[in-house]
Design a protein around this motif. Sequence first.
Motif, PDB file in Angstrom:
ATOM      1  N   ALA A 217       0.832   7.814   3.404  1.00 33.09           N
ATOM      2  CA  ALA A 217       2.172   7.344   3.783  1.00 33.09           C
ATOM      3  C   ALA A 217       2.402   7.538   5.283  1.00 33.09           C
ATOM      4  O   ALA A 217       2.909   6.645   5.966  1.00 33.09           O
ATOM      5  CB  ALA A 217       3.234   8.077   2.974  1.00 33.09           C
ATOM      6  N   ASN A 218       1.986   8.709   5.805  1.00 34.21           N
ATOM      7  CA  ASN A 218       2.124   8.956   7.241  1.00 34.21           C
ATOM      8  C   ASN A 218       1.301   7.965   8.046  1.00 34.21           C
ATOM      9  O   ASN A 218       1.717   7.519   9.106  1.00 34.21           O
ATOM     10  CB  ASN A 218       1.640  10.363   7.604  1.00 34.21           C
ATOM     11  CG  ASN A 218       2.605  11.426   7.132  1.00 34.21           C
ATOM     12  OD1 ASN A 218       3.750  11.127   6.814  1.00 34.21           O
ATOM     13  ND2 ASN A 218       2.135  12.659   7.072  1.00 34.21           N
ATOM     14  N   TRP A 219       0.120   7.670   7.541  1.00 34.38           N
ATOM     15  CA  TRP A 219      -0.757   6.765   8.271  1.00 34.38           C
ATOM     16  C   TRP A 219      -0.150   5.367   8.342  1.00 34.38           C
ATOM     17  O   TRP A 219      -0.188   4.708   9.365  1.00 34.38           O
ATOM     18  CB  TRP A 219      -2.147   6.722   7.622  1.00 34.38           C
ATOM     19  CG  TRP A 219      -3.117   5.985   8.501  1.00 34.38           C
ATOM     20  CD1 TRP A 219      -3.507   4.686   8.360  1.00 34.38           C
ATOM     21  CD2 TRP A 219      -3.759   6.481   9.667  1.00 34.38           C
ATOM     22  NE1 TRP A 219      -4.365   4.349   9.367  1.00 34.38           N
ATOM     23  CE2 TRP A 219      -4.537   5.422  10.190  1.00 34.38           C
ATOM     24  CE3 TRP A 219      -3.764   7.711  10.323  1.00 34.38           C
ATOM     25  CZ2 TRP A 219      -5.318   5.572  11.340  1.00 34.38           C
ATOM     26  CZ3 TRP A 219      -4.538   7.845  11.471  1.00 34.38           C
ATOM     27  CH2 TRP A 219      -5.296   6.788  11.964  1.00 34.38           C
TER      28      TRP A 219
ATOM     29  N   LEU B 268       0.840  -1.208   0.000  1.00 33.99           N
ATOM     30  CA  LEU B 268       0.000   0.000   0.000  1.00 33.99           C
ATOM     31  C   LEU B 268       0.871   1.253   0.000  1.00 33.99           C
ATOM     32  O   LEU B 268       0.537   2.257  -0.628  1.00 33.99           O
ATOM     33  CB  LEU B 268      -0.924   0.011   1.224  1.00 33.99           C
ATOM     34  CG  LEU B 268      -2.138  -0.915   1.150  1.00 33.99           C
ATOM     35  CD1 LEU B 268      -2.820  -1.045   2.517  1.00 33.99           C
ATOM     36  CD2 LEU B 268      -3.146  -0.431   0.115  1.00 33.99           C
ATOM     37  N   LEU B 269       1.981   1.168   0.678  1.00 36.00           N
ATOM     38  CA  LEU B 269       2.905   2.303   0.716  1.00 36.00           C
ATOM     39  C   LEU B 269       3.657   2.443  -0.610  1.00 36.00           C
ATOM     40  O   LEU B 269       3.685   3.504  -1.226  1.00 36.00           O
ATOM     41  CB  LEU B 269       3.906   2.114   1.859  1.00 36.00           C
ATOM     42  CG  LEU B 269       4.936   3.217   2.028  1.00 36.00           C
ATOM     43  CD1 LEU B 269       4.282   4.493   2.515  1.00 36.00           C
ATOM     44  CD2 LEU B 269       6.029   2.787   3.004  1.00 36.00           C
ATOM     45  N   GLU B 270       4.232   1.329  -1.050  1.00 38.39           N
ATOM     46  CA  GLU B 270       5.032   1.324  -2.274  1.00 38.39           C
ATOM     47  C   GLU B 270       4.244   1.819  -3.478  1.00 38.39           C
ATOM     48  O   GLU B 270       4.726   2.602  -4.278  1.00 38.39           O
ATOM     49  CB  GLU B 270       5.450  -0.113  -2.575  1.00 38.39           C
ATOM     50  CG  GLU B 270       6.911  -0.379  -2.483  1.00 38.39           C
ATOM     51  CD  GLU B 270       7.149  -1.865  -2.652  1.00 38.39           C
ATOM     52  OE1 GLU B 270       6.530  -2.494  -3.545  1.00 38.39           O
ATOM     53  OE2 GLU B 270       7.948  -2.406  -1.854  1.00 38.39           O
TER      54      GLU B 270
ATOM     55  N   LEU C 102       0.557   1.390  10.889  1.00 39.01           N
ATOM     56  CA  LEU C 102      -0.775   0.892  10.513  1.00 39.01           C
ATOM     57  C   LEU C 102      -1.192  -0.300  11.374  1.00 39.01           C
ATOM     58  O   LEU C 102      -0.393  -1.203  11.617  1.00 39.01           O
ATOM     59  CB  LEU C 102      -0.734   0.472   9.038  1.00 39.01           C
ATOM     60  CG  LEU C 102      -2.029  -0.020   8.411  1.00 39.01           C
ATOM     61  CD1 LEU C 102      -2.989   1.141   8.204  1.00 39.01           C
ATOM     62  CD2 LEU C 102      -1.746  -0.716   7.089  1.00 39.01           C
ATOM     63  N   ARG C 103      -2.444  -0.299  11.848  1.00 34.54           N
ATOM     64  CA  ARG C 103      -2.953  -1.435  12.626  1.00 34.54           C
ATOM     65  C   ARG C 103      -3.994  -2.161  11.789  1.00 34.54           C
ATOM     66  O   ARG C 103      -4.535  -1.605  10.843  1.00 34.54           O
ATOM     67  CB  ARG C 103      -3.649  -0.944  13.907  1.00 34.54           C
ATOM     68  CG  ARG C 103      -2.902   0.092  14.685  1.00 34.54           C
ATOM     69  CD  ARG C 103      -1.841  -0.535  15.567  1.00 34.54           C
ATOM     70  NE  ARG C 103      -0.773   0.437  15.823  1.00 34.54           N
ATOM     71  CZ  ARG C 103      -0.821   1.398  16.743  1.00 34.54           C
ATOM     72  NH1 ARG C 103      -1.863   1.503  17.535  1.00 34.54           N
ATOM     73  NH2 ARG C 103       0.179   2.238  16.880  1.00 34.54           N
TER      74      ARG C 103
END
Length: 834
Positions: free
Chosen positions: A221-223, A202-204, A424-425
Amino acid sequence: MKESYFPQEIEKKWQKVWEDTGAFKTPDISDKPKYFALSMFPYPSGKLHMGHVRNYTITDVIARFKKAQGFNVLHPMGWDSFGLPAENAAMKHGVDPEKWTVENIAYMTKQLKKLGLSYDWNREVTTCKPDYYKWTQWLFLQLYKKGLVYKKEAAVNWCSECATVLANEQVIDGKCWRCDHEVEKKYLSQWFVKITDYAEVLLEDLDKLEGWGDNVKTMQANWIGKSHGAIFKFPVVDAPNGEKIEVPVYTTRPDTVHGITYLVVAPEYKDIEKLTTPENKACVEEYRANARKMTEIERLSTDRVKTGVPLGTHCINPFNGEKFPLWTADYALVEYGTGAVMAVPTHDTRDFAFAKKYNLPLKVVIKPEGKDLNTAEMQEAYTEAGILTNSNEFDGMKNEEAKKAITEKAVKEGFGEFKTQYRLRDWLISRQRYWGAPIPVVYCEKCGIQPVPEDQLPVLLPKDVDFSVVGKSPITTSKTFMETTCPCCGGKAKRETDTMDTFICSSWYYLRYSDPKNDKLPFAKDKVNHWLPVDQYVGGIEHAILHLLYSRFFTKALRDIGLLDFDEPFKNLLTQGMVLKDGSKMSKSKGNTVDPDEIFENYGADTARLFILSDSPPARDFDWSDAGVEGCYKFLNRVWRLVAGNAENISLEKALNFKHNGSLKKENDDLVRVVHMAIKDITNDISNDFQFNTVISKYRELTNAIYDWCGKKSQFDDEDKEVLSFAIISLLKLMSPVAVHLTEEAWHDLGGTTSIHEEPWCEWDENLAKASSITLIVQVNGKLKDKIEADEGLSQDELKELALNSPKVKELTAGKTIVKTIVVPKKLVNIVVK
RNA sequence: GCCCUGGUGGCGGAAUCGGUAGACGCGUCGGACUUAAAAUCCGAUUGGGCGAAUAACUCAGUGCCAGUUCAAGUCUGGCCCAGGGCACCA
């Protein structure tokens, strides 16, 4: 053609015609390229607000523009129709949530139709209908099978006002995203979706989303919050029962490991009892009880003074053999990392504050280059880069290099490892509420948790529920729902009474539009692969994390399950700004709302559409002004009068076949050029970030130019009529995506037999999309001194000559030396003098 | 504290590449039409200076301070302010 503009009359008329002829139906199969334009679907709260109007108008204009440009456009609408307000209405007024929802949808549908939106209503999707939520449940089961859904007991966010749990993403500043009530912690067994498995991708993949704004991408990205560091394990030397325990910690600063002077575990840390000496037990218990009582807000407040209590036990630092005490403090979070923190007060602001308060020792291990730090004099932690000191063999190393070297040592000697950590959780999806999709599992006394077999879907919501209950989900009052049989052993079983977070329903609705009536699958693979990804998604920035992150996860998970073949759902994202009134957000409590119905009634939908696009670019906030609406209405009247007043001189045929023959009268040549420039600019402005505000100012410029042209003529010859026809029909076509009714009516009044909305987009001739001559800007020392009309074909030398011959320039250069002359072809001459 | 946006007339906002700052609109003022009003149409509208009020001329001006350049709203460096997001995430 009527002399005056009667929007209410013509809008009603054409809306009916379009509906009767199925004008906006989208075939799946077409030889045109596809284009999927989508607005975020609304919650059916009862009435449209101006934010909706803005959102849907933007997408509608895009859809119509793309259609005119030759795309097979999919532009659907639906309803995010599960959720709390329906249930609250049921509790307050005794209305059935379904009835309440259906009525709201009916009313809002009427409003959407009044706005003249080009939806293919055959593809409407309603998440609270069994034919939709059957597939929400089916997708839940696929995720379950894939191991992406699990149940666990955990400390969860509880909103007592909504009487349900919330996902992390739904807690805003420690408060419930929906009702603003303070969130508490509760220990419950709940269903989670393993979104953390996809944290990295998800980040990439944010990098792939070139059509998304940086603001949304950085928020995501911060999340996700990726960080690089290490896990170190510290052996406890004096555990009360003599047990051999290790406390692992996660740190992003392995370089500071020699500076540890204490260690903190979260109050909820699982082994905390084993780490507490009998003497400290009472005190620790009290502290933990206090921590549990605190709300999220209290606990998360950063300016709160840090508190904690010692556990009485100690660890050994395997790097240097030093012994340090264990504490518990609520600044350590049980859900992040290992739930334990190594404290290096000299190089971490939080640890520093804590150590100062409890008089814990300080030890410097990083110092700025060429300087020493004295613990007695330190007023704050030193968190910058530096050189290692007091760190044995690592002394003198730069701290960035030491991070790696120190972790490598720990790996080699077996007390640590490199670790990448995410903030992230997992996504908590259970809701203790009625009006949602039931989670399709049963609990069997013998077989435990059993998923409902797919052929038994949907698990329908019961009708026999009592909404007046307090403290538990209304669904549990049903006499018919709970008792069932186990699909495995056939014995007695109980149904799961939690329903799903509505964000599950909205995480896949855009996929369903590709195949909305499928009763074998949520969507056929070929159809979803054809229509998706969404080419242009438009909606509010408030979903930057919530809906947009969940949807990206769903798409990736469903791809891995094999249901589709793409990995991002929304190719381009436009986050529209808010609609403000007098500088603040429209809200009922402030009493500054504007009712769309009133605008439709007083001015018509075309005025509303024109105005909502006119004053600001879509991504920025838009300040509503009544005078602005009035101005747009006047403009449409002006366009109408221009067309109606010249109707007998306009020929549709002449307009569509018009070609510049190369020898038009000067004023006609000029007008034709203005039209071509308008076509070029408007097309580019829409294509480039949907700058509708400048598009609309160009509508006005073109209209003004045609008026000026008309004003200079007392009568029209054949050439004039041709040029006028071309200009006016071009204006109508350019305006057709925005003023959808007015242009359709005018088109027919001028003899059109098909719909103007079926017409191809206007094209421009590059040679005509510019003025016939140029205005040469003449500067002396960079300042504008003269403007000269010049022929376009002049050479640089000729332009220079022209400028130097300007009387103005002669005057200014007299007696001075010309140092330099800069000539920009077709534009400007700058003469530098001394 | 960190990140992202943005800062241009009375207001919303224009200004592909560095090349006429203020397009278009709102508001305001003046005028035309009208018995009158509405509607409509025309004109003015960044500030200062010098004129007699016009014209002409001239200086300053895109948050602030520097810089690069023949030329800066636009590029570079430093700062200020506003809005939004994240934030005890080790």
